[in-house]
Design a protein around this motif. Structure first.
Motif, PDB file in Angstrom:
ATOM      1  N   MET A   3      34.026 -38.201  -2.364  1.00  0.00           N
ATOM      2  CA  MET A   3      33.813 -36.711  -2.101  1.00  0.00           C
ATOM      3  C   MET A   3      34.667 -36.188  -0.975  1.00  0.00           C
ATOM      4  SD  MET A   3      30.285 -35.474  -2.566  1.00  0.00           S
ATOM      5  CE  MET A   3      29.862 -33.476  -1.856  1.00  0.00           C
ATOM      6  N   ILE A  47      35.943 -31.938  -1.418  1.00  0.00           N
ATOM      7  CA  ILE A  47      35.134 -31.113  -2.178  1.00  0.00           C
ATOM      8  C   ILE A  47      34.356 -30.245  -1.281  1.00  0.00           C
ATOM      9  CG2 ILE A  47      33.198 -30.747  -3.813  1.00  0.00           C
ATOM     10  CD1 ILE A  47      34.120 -33.133  -5.153  1.00  0.00           C
ATOM     11  N   LYS A  48      34.946 -29.065  -0.950  1.00  0.00           N
ATOM     12  CA  LYS A  48      34.114 -28.040  -0.063  1.00  0.00           C
ATOM     13  C   LYS A  48      34.743 -26.693  -0.524  1.00  0.00           C
ATOM     14  CE  LYS A  48      36.892 -27.662   3.665  1.00  0.00           C
ATOM     15  NZ  LYS A  48      36.897 -26.933   5.068  1.00  0.00           N
ATOM     16  N   TYR A  49      34.300 -25.703  -0.149  1.00  0.00           N
ATOM     17  CA  TYR A  49      34.572 -24.233  -0.246  1.00  0.00           C
ATOM     18  C   TYR A  49      35.674 -24.174   0.448  1.00  0.00           C
ATOM     19  CZ  TYR A  49      33.666 -19.157  -0.652  1.00  0.00           C
ATOM     20  OH  TYR A  49      34.069 -17.850  -0.881  1.00  0.00           O
ATOM     21  N   ILE A  95      29.755  -9.522   4.186  1.00  0.00           N
ATOM     22  CA  ILE A  95      28.676 -10.395   3.734  1.00  0.00           C
ATOM     23  C   ILE A  95      27.517  -9.588   3.666  1.00  0.00           C
ATOM     24  CG2 ILE A  95      27.802 -12.612   3.883  1.00  0.00           C
ATOM     25  CD1 ILE A  95      29.948 -13.672   5.226  1.00  0.00           C
ATOM     26  N   LEU A 126      25.931 -24.748 -10.316  1.00  0.00           N
ATOM     27  CA  LEU A 126      25.473 -24.660  -8.906  1.00  0.00           C
ATOM     28  C   LEU A 126      24.236 -25.566  -9.123  1.00  0.00           C
ATOM     29  CD1 LEU A 126      25.595 -23.168  -6.412  1.00  0.00           C
ATOM     30  CD2 LEU A 126      23.915 -21.667  -7.246  1.00  0.00           C
ATOM     31  N   LYS A 180      32.429 -26.295  -9.448  1.00  0.00           N
ATOM     32  CA  LYS A 180      31.512 -25.469  -8.666  1.00  0.00           C
ATOM     33  C   LYS A 180      32.289 -24.385  -8.118  1.00  0.00           C
ATOM     34  CE  LYS A 180      28.976 -26.523  -4.778  1.00  0.00           C
ATOM     35  NZ  LYS A 180      27.981 -27.311  -4.120  1.00  0.00           N
ATOM     36  N   TYR A 181      33.279 -25.139  -7.626  1.00  0.00           N
ATOM     37  CA  TYR A 181      34.213 -24.088  -6.898  1.00  0.00           C
ATOM     38  C   TYR A 181      35.263 -23.395  -7.485  1.00  0.00           C
ATOM     39  CZ  TYR A 181      31.678 -25.493  -2.640  1.00  0.00           C
ATOM     40  OH  TYR A 181      30.476 -25.805  -1.837  1.00  0.00           O
ATOM     41  N   HIS A 195      33.705 -20.565  -8.740  1.00  0.00           N
ATOM     42  CA  HIS A 195      33.200 -19.646  -7.617  1.00  0.00           C
ATOM     43  C   HIS A 195      34.033 -18.755  -7.559  1.00  0.00           C
ATOM     44  CE1 HIS A 195      32.123 -18.163  -3.615  1.00  0.00           C
ATOM     45  NE2 HIS A 195      31.078 -19.054  -3.726  1.00  0.00           N
ATOM     46  N   LYS A 217      24.533 -15.293   5.844  1.00  0.00           N
ATOM     47  CA  LYS A 217      25.836 -15.041   5.883  1.00  0.00           C
ATOM     48  C   LYS A 217      26.807 -16.357   6.084  1.00  0.00           C
ATOM     49  CE  LYS A 217      24.721 -10.294   7.037  1.00  0.00           C
ATOM     50  NZ  LYS A 217      25.188  -9.145   7.830  1.00  0.00           N
ATOM     51  N   GLU A 233      26.989 -18.325   3.212  1.00  0.00           N
ATOM     52  CA  GLU A 233      27.676 -17.725   2.112  1.00  0.00           C
ATOM     53  C   GLU A 233      29.293 -17.957   2.298  1.00  0.00           C
ATOM     54  OE1 GLU A 233      26.892 -13.969   0.154  1.00  0.00           O
ATOM     55  OE2 GLU A 233      29.001 -13.613   0.197  1.00  0.00           O
ATOM     56  N   GLU A 234      29.546 -18.057   3.602  1.00  0.00           N
ATOM     57  CA  GLU A 234      30.922 -18.222   4.123  1.00  0.00           C
ATOM     58  C   GLU A 234      31.220 -19.634   3.753  1.00  0.00           C
ATOM     59  OE1 GLU A 234      32.173 -17.285   7.978  1.00  0.00           O
ATOM     60  OE2 GLU A 234      30.731 -15.600   8.088  1.00  0.00           O
ATOM     61  N   TRP A 235      30.291 -20.551   3.630  1.00  0.00           N
ATOM     62  CA  TRP A 235      30.487 -21.951   3.389  1.00  0.00           C
ATOM     63  C   TRP A 235      30.611 -22.290   1.652  1.00  0.00           C
ATOM     64  CZ3 TRP A 235      27.013 -24.154   7.492  1.00  0.00           C
ATOM     65  CH2 TRP A 235      27.781 -24.129   8.836  1.00  0.00           C
ATOM     66  N   GLY A 236      30.191 -21.073   0.826  1.00  0.00           N
ATOM     67  CA  GLY A 236      30.387 -21.214  -0.509  1.00  0.00           C
ATOM     68  C   GLY A 236      29.263 -21.219  -1.047  1.00  0.00           C
ATOM     69  N   MET A 237      28.118 -21.004  -0.312  1.00  0.00           N
ATOM     70  CA  MET A 237      26.775 -20.856  -1.176  1.00  0.00           C
ATOM     71  C   MET A 237      26.693 -19.432  -1.739  1.00  0.00           C
ATOM     72  SD  MET A 237      23.732 -22.201  -0.998  1.00  0.00           S
ATOM     73  CE  MET A 237      21.957 -21.697  -1.442  1.00  0.00           C
ATOM     74  N   LEU A 238      26.221 -19.547  -3.062  1.00  0.00           N
ATOM     75  CA  LEU A 238      25.813 -18.115  -3.814  1.00  0.00           C
ATOM     76  C   LEU A 238      24.438 -17.889  -3.756  1.00  0.00           C
ATOM     77  CD1 LEU A 238      28.541 -17.950  -6.254  1.00  0.00           C
ATOM     78  CD2 LEU A 238      28.300 -16.817  -4.156  1.00  0.00           C
ATOM     79  N   HIS A 240      23.159 -29.256  -0.113  1.00  0.00           N
ATOM     80  CA  HIS A 240      24.467 -29.577  -0.504  1.00  0.00           C
ATOM     81  C   HIS A 240      25.784 -28.978   0.100  1.00  0.00           C
ATOM     82  CE1 HIS A 240      23.622 -32.478  -3.327  1.00  0.00           C
ATOM     83  NE2 HIS A 240      22.420 -31.809  -3.765  1.00  0.00           N
ATOM     84  N   VAL A 241      25.435 -27.669   0.317  1.00  0.00           N
ATOM     85  CA  VAL A 241      26.591 -26.798   1.115  1.00  0.00           C
ATOM     86  C   VAL A 241      26.652 -27.518   2.456  1.00  0.00           C
ATOM     87  CG1 VAL A 241      27.223 -24.840   1.779  1.00  0.00           C
ATOM     88  CG2 VAL A 241      26.587 -24.861  -0.523  1.00  0.00           C
ATOM     89  N   PHE A 268      25.944 -30.271   3.477  1.00  0.00           N
ATOM     90  CA  PHE A 268      26.427 -31.694   3.481  1.00  0.00           C
ATOM     91  C   PHE A 268      27.656 -31.586   3.352  1.00  0.00           C
ATOM     92  CE2 PHE A 268      27.190 -35.507   0.677  1.00  0.00           C
ATOM     93  CZ  PHE A 268      26.991 -36.403   1.770  1.00  0.00           C
ATOM     94  N   GLU A 269      28.392 -30.916   2.406  1.00  0.00           N
ATOM     95  CA  GLU A 269      29.738 -30.790   2.324  1.00  0.00           C
ATOM     96  C   GLU A 269      30.605 -30.507   3.485  1.00  0.00           C
ATOM     97  OE1 GLU A 269      29.376 -29.338  -2.409  1.00  0.00           O
ATOM     98  OE2 GLU A 269      29.980 -28.108  -0.972  1.00  0.00           O
TER      99      GLU A 269
END
Lengths: 521, 591
Positions: free
Chosen positions: A117, A122-124, A133, A150, A182-183, A186, B99, B102-107, B143-144, B146-147
Motif C-alpha cells: 500500500m 495509496i492516499k488522496y 471546506i 468508502l 476509492k480515490y 473521489h 476540515k 476532508e483535505e486528506w480525502g475523507m468524505l 483509514h484516512v 493511516f494512509e
C-alpha cells in the motif's frame, strides 16, 4: 443442513517456531443457538477447550476486519458468518486466509499488504488545495464512492479469495484495487489512478467474481472496482501488449486471434447445419470466438450441434457472419468497443429476426442476457446446458446408453457466480445412467476460475505454477474423478492444457458436457 | 549491560503507543514536525475502538450550532468536572480537524453540496455529529489517518504489546514491549513517549469496545508515577445489545435513532419520564444508563433482562436516511435480532454496556502529564469529558489532541537526548514479563480474567454502593496478592501467545480495577457516570458544594493514594448553564 447438537470443527494449526509443518486439530463445539457465528465457535475453542489457539478479532460485528478466516475453503468474516450456513454434515474446517504469511494458526501477517500500500502510494492526491471546506460537491457525485469504495473494512477476504492474487504482487489484488478505486471515484482526487492500476497489474484480474461472492460488505468488486480501474487504464492507453492485441484483433477481425472471418463457420462444414433463417429456425446457435476457432473447442461446438440435430431442434448458425459477443471486451474495461460490438450484434440479430439464442459459451450468455438489454437488445438467451436440461425434462432428449465414469463438474464463473446457474448442468449429468458425480471441495458459488476469464485464455497474464487452471485440475484429480466435466469452451481449453502440464493426461480427461451427452444419445 | 536482557532495541524521537485515531493523528503531527516516529500497537493498525466509531461532534456552522453551545453542552454533560481549558480547545479545534480530514480525502455524508449531515446524540442540544458516508460503521476515518501516516513513513509495529514505561530519574525514556509476532522482548528508547492506548471497557463482562481495551495504558502510566484523575467515571452506553454470542454487549449507538424513538419497560411505560422528563430518551448516556439499570434492578425488565428500544414510529424519511447513510445500523439489527427488527417493525431489547473511560492520565493543554517525557491523548487521558462524555466527542478529542500531543512531543524530542536505561530495572521487567511462560503451574488467566470482569460488572458497574465497592476492592486485592503472582500460560511458545498476553493484561486490569473501585469508593456523591446508590440525592448534577473536584490517584509507596484535586472553572461556574426545554430533531442536512 439439519442442525446438529455438536459441531466438528477442524482448525488449521501452525506455529512456525515449533512445528515443521501445519496440522489440523479437531474440536467438538456445542451448537448453542440458531444464529451462532463462526467467531462464537472459535472463541469457544479458545476460551473453553484449547487456550493455545491463536485467532484474532476486535470489534465482534462487521467493523474491524480482523476476524477474516477461510471456512470450508471459502474466505469470510467470522463475525457475520452463520455456522449453520457453512457447516457440511455438522463439520467445518477453519483455515487462515490464503496467500498471506501465517504468524500462528489463524493469525496472518498483514505487513506485506501495508508495505505494498505504501509502495503504491495509496492516499488522496490534490494538486491545488480546495478554496473552501466543506468543498462544494454534488452529493450525487459522491454516491458511487460512498456506496462502493468508502465502506471497505480491509478484511482482506477478497484478496484471499482471488485466484489471480498471490503475494508476489504482480497483481495488486482486489483489496488494494478497492483502495485505489476509492480515490478514482473521489470527485476531487487528482492522482493518476489509471497508471497506478496499470502498474499494479490490474489486467491480471480474471473477472471471475469470487471477490464479489465473499465480500462481507457486498461491494460487488469485480464490476464496481476492477472493471472501473481497467476502463480508466484502457482510456489512457495503458494496457499490456497482449491486451492491446486482443482488443485490436477483436475490433478488426471480430475475434481475438486475428483469424479471417471467412473461417469462422468452418467447423460446421459437412455437418448439415443450416445458416440461421428466422422463417425456418426457432433458435440461433451462437457459437462465439473460442468455439469457432479453437480446434479443441470446435469439438464442443460440433458435439452440441450433433445433439441438437439428432433431437431435431430447429436451429441455425450465423457462420462467417457471426461476430464476437464482446463479454471479454467489457470485462477488460473497453466500454467503447463493447458498445460498438453489442450494437452491431443487436442490429444484426434484429434484422435477421432472432428471438431465441442458445449460447455455447457462458461468457456470451452473460453479456447477451445481462448487458445487451441496456442497448435495447432483448432476446431470450439460453445456455446450452439449460437447453439440454429442458430437452431431457420434456422427454425430447432420450438418453439411451450408460456412461460408466466418475465425473466431477467445474462451475464456470459466468454461468455460476455471475448468473447463478448451478443446477442445470448437474441435472444433465445426473440424468445419465451409471454416471457418478463427485463434487470438488470448492463448488458452485465458491468454485475457482479456470484462469481464462477477461481474455486471459488469450492474454495469458496469470500463468505459471500457481495458475488457477493448474490448481483446479489438481483439485479435480484429488476427487478421484476420471472426467473433469465443463460447460464452457474457455474452461475446456484452459483445463485441457493444464491437465497436460500437470502430467495428469493419463489419469483424467477434460470433457464438455455436450461431448458426454453425444456419447449417450 | 541492560542490552543483554533485550532481543531488539528501537531508537526513536517519538514513541506512540496505540494504533487508533489518537495515536495515528499524533504520529502524523510529530512526523510533520520532523521527528522520527515509531508507533506500536497491541493489535492491528488502524485498530482500537476508533475503527468502530464513525461520529465526530463538531460545531461546523449553520444548524450544528456554535462552538460556544458545543462548549456548554460538553460542560453540562460532564457535570462541570471538565477541564474547561481543554474543552475550549476541543470545540474550537474540532471543526478545523474535520476540515483537515476532508483535505486528506475523507468524505463526510452530505445531502447538500456545501453542508454536512449531522445527527444528534444524547446531551447535545443540536444535531452535531458529523459522520462518514457509506455502509459499514466506523473505520473510514482511521483509514484516512493511516494512509497519511503511512505516507509520512511512520515506523509501524503491529501486534506489539507495550508492557511498561521506562524511566530514568523522573523522566519517561521509552517503553518495553513484546513483539507478539515473534515473541521477542523489545526496548524502545524514545525522547518523547505518547500514550494513546485507549480505554478500559474490557475490564467488564459487558463491554462495547475492542477486545484489546484492557487499560494497559492506565496501568503503565500509574506505575510510571503519573497522576490519574476521575477513574470512577466509567461511562456505560445504555443501548447495549443482548445476544447469546460474541455480539453481546456491542452497541449501535447511545440514543434511539429516530425522533420518535422510545425506551419501554416491561409494562410498556416510557420510564425515562421518571428520570429525565426534560430530555427523555435524548438524555445523556449516563442518565439513561442509570435509568435502565434501575428499571432492571427493580424488576421491570423484559424477557431477556433488558428494556425495549421502540423504533416502530420511525418516519419513512428517517428510515430512508438510515438505509442510505448508515446501512450498517439496520443490517446489524437484522443480523442480531432478526428481520422484523431490521425493518423497524418490532422493538428490540437492550441493556447497558461498558463503553468509555472518562478519567485517565491528567493532561494539560499541551497534552503533557506530570511526568516529563510522557504525553497522553485520547481515551487514556482525562479532563475533556468530565463526569460523562457526550457522543462524538471522543473522536473529536482524538484528532484535536492527537495533533497537539504530536507537536509537543516532537518539540521536546528536539531538546533532549536519549538516556541510558537502568540494568536492574530492565532485568526485573524482563523477568516479570516472562514469568507466566516459565511457571509450570498456577492459575489460568482466562478464568481469572472472567472472574475479574464479573466482579467489576457486579460491584463497579452502573449502580454502585459502599458495600459492593469494598467487596470489589477486597477481591481485587486478593487477586493482586495471591493470584497475579501465580498466573501461568499452559502454552509455552512466545509466538502469538494470547494466553500469555492475557496473563499480563490481568496485571493491568488489577491496577485499573483497583483505581476505579477506590476512586468510586472515595467519591461520596452521584454525578452522571458515577452513581452511588447510597448517595442518590444529587444525581445527576452532583453535590457541587463538596464534590465539584477531580479524584486524583497516585501510586506511592506501593499503594494507591486517593485525594481531591481542585478544578479551575475558567469560563463557567458550576450550575450556571440552564436548559429548560429540548426539542432536537434527529438530523440536520445543513451542518
Amino acid at each position: 443442513m439439519t442442525i446438529q447438537k455438536t459441531l466438528k470443527v477442524k482448525v488449521f494449526r501452525f506455529n512456525p517456531t515449533i512445528d515443521d509443518k501445519p496440522y489440523y486439530a479437531t474440536y467438538d463445539v456445542p451448537f448453542t443457538f440458531e444464529k451462532m457465528k463462526v467467531i462464537d465457535v472459535l472463541r469457544y475453542i479458545q476460551e473453553k477447550i484449547d487456550h493455545s489457539l491463536s485467532f484474532t478479532w476486535d470489534c465482534r460485528l462487521w467493523n474491524c476486519g480482523l476476524c477474516g478466516v477461510s471456512v470450508n475453503k471459502r474466505p469470510c468474516l467470522a463475525c457475520i458468518t452463520d455456522v449453520k450456513n457453512v457447516a457440511v454434515n455438522g463439520e467445518i474446517v477453519i483455515e487462515p486466509l490464503s496467500y498471506y504469511p501465517v504468524i500462528k494458526d489463524l493469525v496472518i501477517d498483514r505487513t506485506p499488504e501495508i508495505e505494498e500500500m505504501h509502495k503504491l502510494g495509496i492516499k488522496y492526491i490534490r494538486n491545488n488545495p480546495p478554496e473552501k471546506i466543506p468543498e462544494p460537491m454534488n452529493p450525487e457525485q459522491i454516491s458511487f464512492h460512498r456506496d462502493w469504495h468508502l465502506a471497505c473494512i480491509d478484511c482482506l477476504v477478497c484478496s484471499s479469495a482471488c485466484p489471480a492474487f498471490s503475494l508476489d504482487y504482480e497483481f495488486l489484488g482486489p483489496h488494494l484495487s478497492v483502495k485505489l478505486a476509492k480515490y478514482l471515484t473521489h470527485p476531487k482526487d487528482e492522482g493518476d489512478r489509471a497508471k497506478q492500476a496499470y502498474e499494479g497489474g490490474i489486467f491480471r484480474c480474471l473477472g471471475c467474481g469470487r471477490c464479489d461472492a465473499v465480500c462481507p460488505l457486498q461491494l460487488e468488486i469485480s464490476k464496481n472496482t476492477m472493471e472501473l480501474l481497467k476502463s480508466a487504464s484502457v482510456e489512457e492507453s495503458l494496457a499490456p501488449p497482449a491486451v492491446r492485441d486482443f482488443l485490436e484483433n477483436i475490433y478488426k477481425f471480430g475475434n481475438p486471434w486475428g483469424e479471417s472471418r471467412a473461417k469462422r463457420g468452418k467447423w460446421a462444414e459437412n455437418m448439415g447445419i443450416e445458416g440461421y433463417d428466422s422463417k425456418k429456425h426457432e433458435f440461433l446457435l451462437y457459437v462465439g470466438c473460442v468455439g469457432s476457432y479453437d480446434p479443441r473447442a470446435q469439438q464442443m461446438a460440433k458435439a452440441i450441434a450433433e445433439v441438437l440435430l439428432k433431437v431435431g431442434v430447429s436451429f441455425g448458425i450465423l457462420g462467417s457472419a457471426e461476430n464476437c459477443d464482446g463479454n471479454e471486451v467489457a470485462r477488460l474495461g473497453e466500454k467503447g468497443l463493447f458498445e460498438l460490438i453489442a450494437e452491431k450484434n443487436i442490429q444484426q440479430f434484429k434484422k435477421l429476426g432472432v428471438k431465441k439464442i442458445i449460447t455455447l459459451s457462458p461468457h456470451a450468455y452473460n453479456s447477451m442476457k445481462n448487458e445487451y438489454p441496456k442497448f435495447r437488445g432483448y432476446f431470450e438467451v439460453i445456455h446450452y446446458t439449460q437447453f439440454l436440461h429442458d430437452l431431457i425434462k420434456n422427454g425430447k432428449l432420450k438418453i439411451t446408453k450408460d456412461f460408466e465414469a466418475k465425473v466431477t463438474y467445474h462451475d464456470p464463473c459466468f454461468l455460476g457466480r455471475h448468473n447463478k446457474v448451478y443446477e442445470a448442468p448437474r441435472e444433465v449429468l445426473k440424468s445419465i445412467p451409471s454416471l457418478e458425480i463427485v463434487e470438488m471441495g470448492r463448488n458452485r458459488e465458491n468454485s475457482l476460475c479456470c484462469g481464462g476469464g477477461s481474455g486471459n485464455f488469450y492474454t495469458d497474464l496469470v500463468g505459471g505454477k500457481q495458475s488457477p487452471s493448474r490448481i483446479r485440475v489438481e483439485e479435480a484429480y484429488n476427487t478421484g474423478a476420471k472426467i473433469l466435466a465443463v460447460s464452457c469452451p474457455v474452461c475446456l481449453i484452459m483445463f485441457e492444457d493444464a491437465v497436460k502440464t500437470e502430467g495428469l493426461d493419463k489419469e483424467m480427461v477434460v470433457k464438455d458436457i455436450s461431448e458426454i451427452i453425444r456419447e449417450v444419445v | 549491560m541492560w542490552r543483554d536482557y533485550v532481543d531488539q532495541i528501537i531508537k526513536t524521537d517519538v514513541l506512540v503507543i496505540g494504533g487508533g485515531a489518537a495515536g495515528l493523528r499524533a504520529a502524523i503531527e510529530a512526523r510533520d514536525q520532523g521527528a522520527h516516529v515509531t508507533l506500536i500497537a497491541k493489535g492491528n493498525v488502524p485498530g482500537g475502538s476508533s475503527v468502530m466509531s464513525a461520529f465526530f461532534a463538531a460545531a461546523m456552522s449553520g444548524e450544528s450550532g456554535t462552538p460556544q453551545e458545543h462548549f456548554e453542552d460538553t460542560i453540562l454533560g460532564g457535570a462541570y468536572l471538565n477541564n474547561q481549558k481543554l474543552v475550549r480547545i476541543l470545540v474550537e479545534e474540532a471543526p478545523k480537524r474535520i476540515k483537515e480530514l476532508e483535505e486528506w480525502g475523507m468524505l463526510f455524508a452530505r445531502e447538500l453540496p456545501e453542508y454536512y449531515i449531522a445527527v444528534r446524540e444524547g446531551g447535545h442540544r443540536r444535531p452535531r455529529l458529523i459522520h462518514a458516508a457509506g455502509k459499514g460503521s466506523g473505520n473510514r476515518t482511521s483509514h484516512v489517518l493511516f494512509e497519511q501516516a503511512l505516507d509520512r513513513s511512520v515506523d509501524f509495529h503491529i501486534f506489539t504489546f507495550a508492557t511498561s514505561l521506562l524511566k530514568s530519574d523522573n523522566e519517561v525514556i521509552g517503553a518495553t514491549a513484546i513483539d507478539m509476532k515473534s515473541g521477542e522482548f523489545i526496548v524502545i528508547q524514545a525522547k518523547s513517549t505518547i500514550l494513546a492506548s485507549g480505554g478500559t471497557s474490557k475490564i467488564y463482562t459487558r463491554g462495547a469496545c475492542a477486545r484489546l481495551n484492557t487499560g494497559d495504558g492506565f496501568s503503565m502510566a500509574l506505575r510510571a508515577g503519573a497522576l490519574l484523575t476521575n477513574m470512577e467515571f466509567m461511562q456505560y452506553i445504555p443501548l447495549g445489545i443482548i445476544h447469546p454470542g460474541s455480539a453481546d454487549g456491542y452497541t449501535l449507538g447511545g440514543t434511539p435513532k429516530a425522533k420518535e424513538g422510545y425506551l419501554l419497560n416491561k409494562f410498556g411505560e416510557r420510564f425515562m419520564v421518571r428520570y429525565d422528563p426534560v430530555w427523555m430518551e435524548k438524555s445523556t448516556r449516563a442518565r439513561m444508563t442509570v435509568a435502565i439499570a434501575k428499571e432492571i434492578k427493580e424488576g421491570r425488565a423484559c424477557e431477556r433482562g433488558g428494556v425495549l428500544v421502540d423504533l416502530t414510529r420511525i418516519t419513512e424519511e428517517e428510515k430512508a436516511r438510515h438505509y442510505k447513510y448508515q446501512p450498517y445500523f439496520p443490517f446489524c439489527l437484522k443480523e442480531i435480532y432478526g428481520d422484523k427488527v431490521g425493518q423497524f417493525l418490532e422493538p428490540y431489547e437492550v441493556k447497558p454496556t461498558a463503553l468509555f473511560q472518562n478519567g485517565g492520565v491528567k493532561i494539560n493543554e499541551r497534552c503533557e502529564t506530570n511526568v516529563p517525557g510522557l504525553f497522553a491523548v485520547g481515551e487514556v487521558s482525562s479532563g475533556v469529558h468530565g463526569a460523562n462524555r457526550l457522543g462524538g466527542n471522543a473522536m473529536s478529542e482524538c484528532v484535536v489532541f492527537g495533533k497537539i500531543a504530536g507537536a509537543n512531543a516532537a518539540e521536546r524530542a528536539k531538546k533532549v537526548n536519549f538516556r541510558e536505561i537502568g540494568d536492574k530495572k530492565l532485568k526485573e521487567e524482563r523477568e516479570r514479563v516472562f514469568a507466566p511462560l516459565e511457571r509450570e503451574d498456577g492459575y489460568d488467566p482466562r478464568k481469572v480474567k472472567e472472574r475479574m470482569q464479573e466482579i467489576m460488572w457486579k460491584y463497579v458497574g452502573p449502580l454502585r454502593n459502599e458495600v459492593g465497592l469494598r467487596k470489589a476492592i477486597n477481591e481485587l486485592t486478593e487477586i493482586r496478592m495471591s493470584i497475579e503472582p501465580n498466573l501461568f500460560s499452559q502454552n509455552k511458545s512466545s509466538r502469538m501467545n494470547f494466553e500469555w498476553m492475557e496473563a499480563l493484561e490481568i496485571g493491568s486490569m488489577v491496577d485499573l480495577g483497583l483505581m476505579m473501585a477506590e476512586a468510586a469508593f472515595f467519591r461520596k456523591e452521584s454525578r452522571e457516570a458515577h452513581y452511588r446508590e447510597d448517595f442518590p440525592e444529587y444525581f445527576p448534577h452532583g453535590d457541587n458544594e463538596n464534590w465539584c473536584v477531580e479524584t486524583g490517584i497516585l501510586y506511592e509507596g506501593g499503594r494507591l493514594k486517593i485525594f481531591k484535586v481542585p478544578l479551575e472553572f475558567t469560563e463557567i461556574k458550576p450550575g450556571e448553564i440552564r436548559i429548560e426545554k429540548v426539542d432536537v430533531p434527529y438530523l440536520t442536512v445543513r451542518a
